[in-house]
Design an enzyme around this catalytic site. Structure first.
Site, PDB file in Angstrom:
ATOM      1  N   GLU A   1      -3.839   8.223   6.666  1.00  0.00           N
ATOM      2  CA  GLU A   1      -4.967   7.488   6.089  1.00  0.00           C
ATOM      3  C   GLU A   1      -5.435   6.399   7.049  1.00  0.00           C
ATOM      4  O   GLU A   1      -6.638   6.175   7.213  1.00  0.00           O
ATOM      5  CB  GLU A   1      -4.548   6.859   4.761  1.00  0.00           C
ATOM      6  CG  GLU A   1      -5.664   6.082   4.075  1.00  0.00           C
ATOM      7  CD  GLU A   1      -5.222   5.452   2.769  1.00  0.00           C
ATOM      8  OE1 GLU A   1      -5.883   4.496   2.334  1.00  0.00           O
ATOM      9  OE2 GLU A   1      -4.206   5.897   2.194  1.00  0.00           O
TER      10      GLU A   1
ATOM     11  N   GLU B   1       1.914   1.921  -3.460  1.00  0.00           N
ATOM     12  CA  GLU B   1       0.866   2.515  -4.287  1.00  0.00           C
ATOM     13  C   GLU B   1       0.960   4.041  -4.239  1.00  0.00           C
ATOM     14  O   GLU B   1       0.820   4.721  -5.258  1.00  0.00           O
ATOM     15  CB  GLU B   1      -0.501   2.039  -3.797  1.00  0.00           C
ATOM     16  CG  GLU B   1      -1.678   2.714  -4.487  1.00  0.00           C
ATOM     17  CD  GLU B   1      -2.859   2.873  -3.543  1.00  0.00           C
ATOM     18  OE1 GLU B   1      -3.488   3.956  -3.560  1.00  0.00           O
ATOM     19  OE2 GLU B   1      -3.155   1.924  -2.792  1.00  0.00           O
ATOM     20  N   HIS B   2       1.215   4.582  -3.052  1.00  0.00           N
ATOM     21  CA  HIS B   2       1.346   6.035  -2.907  1.00  0.00           C
ATOM     22  C   HIS B   2       2.651   6.537  -3.533  1.00  0.00           C
ATOM     23  O   HIS B   2       2.673   7.585  -4.182  1.00  0.00           O
ATOM     24  CB  HIS B   2       1.289   6.409  -1.429  1.00  0.00           C
ATOM     25  CG  HIS B   2      -0.078   6.322  -0.842  1.00  0.00           C
ATOM     26  ND1 HIS B   2      -0.868   7.427  -0.613  1.00  0.00           N
ATOM     27  CD2 HIS B   2      -0.821   5.259  -0.439  1.00  0.00           C
ATOM     28  CE1 HIS B   2      -2.029   7.053  -0.100  1.00  0.00           C
ATOM     29  NE2 HIS B   2      -2.022   5.735   0.025  1.00  0.00           N
TER      30      HIS B   2
ATOM     31  N   HIS C   1       0.821  -1.203   0.000  1.00  0.00           N
ATOM     32  CA  HIS C   1       0.000   0.000   0.000  1.00  0.00           C
ATOM     33  C   HIS C   1       0.858   1.258   0.000  1.00  0.00           C
ATOM     34  O   HIS C   1       0.544   2.244  -0.679  1.00  0.00           O
ATOM     35  CB  HIS C   1      -0.928  -0.019   1.219  1.00  0.00           C
ATOM     36  CG  HIS C   1      -1.817   1.177   1.306  1.00  0.00           C
ATOM     37  ND1 HIS C   1      -1.928   1.957   2.430  1.00  0.00           N
ATOM     38  CD2 HIS C   1      -2.643   1.744   0.394  1.00  0.00           C
ATOM     39  CE1 HIS C   1      -2.777   2.945   2.205  1.00  0.00           C
ATOM     40  NE2 HIS C   1      -3.225   2.840   0.983  1.00  0.00           N
TER      41      HIS C   1
END
Length: 446
Positions: A142, A63-64, A60
Site C-alpha cells: 500500500e 487496522e489491517h 495502521h
C-alpha cells in the site's frame, strides 16, 4: 450499565443519546427511521501520534490485522459475513485515531455488533506470525502504491515532516516507514493491541433504524464482559508555536506530469472558532472553481491547471492549511508563487467580501449536512467529537458554529497565519522537460 440519555436537538432536529458500560466503553445512539439501515462505528483513541520512534506504522498495521480473524471468526470471515448480509465495511487510520465501521440492513445490526465485539475481545487468540507477515506485506505494498510510486505521492509525508519538527508526535505519517514495518515483531503487535484496543479506550456509535433498548442490550451482551485496560500512556504533547517562524523549502525532482507548488501552513487546532474561521478562509481562497486562487491562476492567468487550498483538521497539534497548485506547461513555479502571495496578502488586508463569505459558509454547511445526513457519516462524526473533544453532541451543532463565524474572524486568521514565514514549501520539478501536451495528459490522470 450507567448512562446519560440527553437528547439535545441539533442540526436538522438530529438527536443522540449517550451511555457508558461498566468497563468504560462509551456508546452513542442516534435513531433515524428514514431508511431501514444501521451504521456501526467504532473509534479507538490511537493513531500515529501515539507511536514512538522506531515503531512507526503500528497503528495502521493493526487496522489491517483487525480484519485477519478473531476467536469466532476465521481468516477473511469479517468481510464475508458483513458482505454476505448485504452490508459494507472498512477501517481507516489517522494521526489521531483508528476507526472501523459497517453499514448494515437494519435487521442485521446484531451481526455487526457481535463481529466488532469478537475482535475487540479476542483478536489476540488469532494473531500469529503468519497473519502478521501477510498484513505487513499488504501495508508495504500500500505504501508503494500510494506514496512511493505515484506522481506527487511523497508530498504528504515530506510536508508533514517539515511542518512538524523531528521528535514531534505528528512528524511521521500513519503509513510508517518501510524499516519500521520490517522491524515490528509479533510481541510488538500484541503489546500494542493490549494497550490500545480496550473498551475504555473506544467509542461505539450506532445510527439508523434502531430500537435503542434492544441495541443497548446487544451491546451489553457482547461488549460488557471485555475487560478494560489501564496501561495506556497519553500521547506526547503536540503543542507548537502558532507560526513556523520562517519559511521551510524543499525542491523535489521526480517523474511527475507537471511542475507543482505545494505548501503547508500552520493553522489553529480543530475544535476552536479559529479553526472554523481558517476553514472558511481557505474555502474562499481555494475551495473549488469559484475560489480566488482558481479564478486567478486557472481562469485569468492560465498559469495553472489546478489550484486548491484546504484544511487538514487536527486536534492534538496545529492544523494544516494545504495548498496544491499544478502548473500549466512551461510556467515556472516562482511565477505561481508570486501570484499566490499577492492573493493571500490582498485577502489578509481586505478580508472576504459579503458574497464570498456567504458562498463559503453555504459550501461548508452543505458539506457538514451531507455528512450528517447519512447514517455512516453521522456515526463517524459522533465518534470523532466524543474521542477528540469529549462530547458527541458537538457533532450536531457543528454547522451552526460555522455559520456564526464573522468576516472579521476570517480575516484575522488569514492575517495571522497565511504568511510566508508560516509555511513549509514543496516544489516539484519534472525530470523530463514539461510541455503543454504533457501537462494535459498529466492533468487528465489526476
Amino acid at each position: 450499565m450507567g448512562h446519560t440519555a440527553t437528547e439535545q436537538a441539533g442540526s436538522g432536529g438530529l438527536t443522540a443519546t449517550e451511555h457508558r458500560l461498566a468497563n468504560g466503553l462509551r456508546v452513542v445512539l442516534s435513531e433515524d427511521h428514514l431508511t431501514p439501515v444501521a451504521a456501526v462505528c467504532l473509534w479507538y483513541d490511537v493513531g500515529s501520534r501515539h507511536e514512538v520512534k522506531g515503531r512507526t506504522g503500528l497503528a495502521h498495521l493493526f487496522e489491517h490485522l483487525m480484519f485477519q480473524g478473531s476467536a469466532q471468526v476465521k481468516g477473511n470471515g469479517h468481510f464475508e459475513l458483513v458482505q454476505g448480509a448485504g452490508g459494507s465495511l472498512n477501517g481507516t487510520t489517522s494521526f489521531e485515531r483508528t476507526n472501523y465501521f459497517e453499514t448494515m440492513p437494519a435487521h442485521e445490526l446484531e451481526l455487526a455488533l457481535w463481529l466488532e465485539a469478537d475482535r475487540m475481545g479476542s483478536l489476540l487468540t488469532a494473531l500469529d506470525e503468519e497473519s502478521l507477515e501477510n498484513q505487513r506485506d499488504v501495508v508495504k505494498n500500500e505504501r508503494r502504491q500510494r506514496y512511493d510510486n505515484v506522481p506527487y505521492g511523497t508530498a504528504f509525508e515530506k510536508l508533514t515532516a517539515m511542518a512538524y519538527p523531528e521528535g514531534h508526535p505528528y512528524h511521521h505519517t500513519p503509513i510508517g516507514s518501510m524499516a519500521d514495518l520490517d522491524a515490528a515483531s509479533l510481541e510488538d503487535a500484541r503489546a500494542f493491541f493490549r494497550t490500545y484496543y480496550a473498551p475504555n479506550n473506544a467509542v461505539l456509535s450506532v445510527v439508523g433504524d434502531i430500537d435503542p433498548e434492544r441495541t443497548l442490550a446487544w451491546i451489553e451482551k457482547y461488549f460488557g464482559s471485555i475487560p478494560s485496560h489501564d496501561g495506556k500512556q497519553p500521547p506526547r504533547d503536540g503543542t507548537l508555536p502558532d507560526v513556523l517562524g520562517g519559511e521551510l523549502r524543499e525542491v523535489v525532482e521526480e517523474d511527475v506530469p507537471s511542475r507543482a507548488l505545494m505548501a503547508a501552513y500552520r493553522l489553529p487546532h480543530d475544535g476552536t472558532r479559529e479553526a472554523d474561521a481558517g476553514d472558511l478562509a481557505l474555502t474562499v481562497l481555494g475551495g473549488g472553481e469559484s475560489s480566488r486562487l482558481y479564478n486567478r491562476l486557472v481562469r485569468r492567468d492560465r498559469s495553472a491547471v489546478a489550484a486548491g487550498f484546504g484544511l487538514l483538521r487536527l486536534a492534538g497539534a496545529p492544523s494544516l492549511g494545504w495548498l496544491d497548485v499544478k502548473t500549466s506547461g512551461g510556467v515556472e513555479v516562482p511565477d505561481i508563487e508570486r501570484a499566490v502571495d499577492e492573493e493571500l496578502a490582498r485577502f489578509a488586508a481586505e478580508g472576504p467580501t459579503p458574497e464570498e463569505m456567504e458562498r463559503a459558509q453555504a459550501q461548508l454547511e452543505r458539506e457538514w449536512l451531507d455528512r450528517l445526513a447519512t447514517v455512516s457519516g453521522r456515526a463517524d462524526e459522533l465518534c470523532r467529537f466524543a474521542v477528540l473533544f469529549g462530547d458527541p453532541q458537538l457533532a450536531l451543532t457543528a454547522v451552526q458554529r460555522v455559520l456564526d463565524i464573522t468576516p472579521e474572524e476570517v480575516q484575522a486568521v488569514a492575517k495571522a497565519r497565511l504568511r510566508p514565514d508560516n509555511r513549509a514549501v514543496l516544489v516539484y520539478e519534472p525530470t523530463e522537460p514539461t510541455d503543454a501536451a504533457d501537462t494535459e495528459e498529466g492533468e487528465a490522470d489526476q
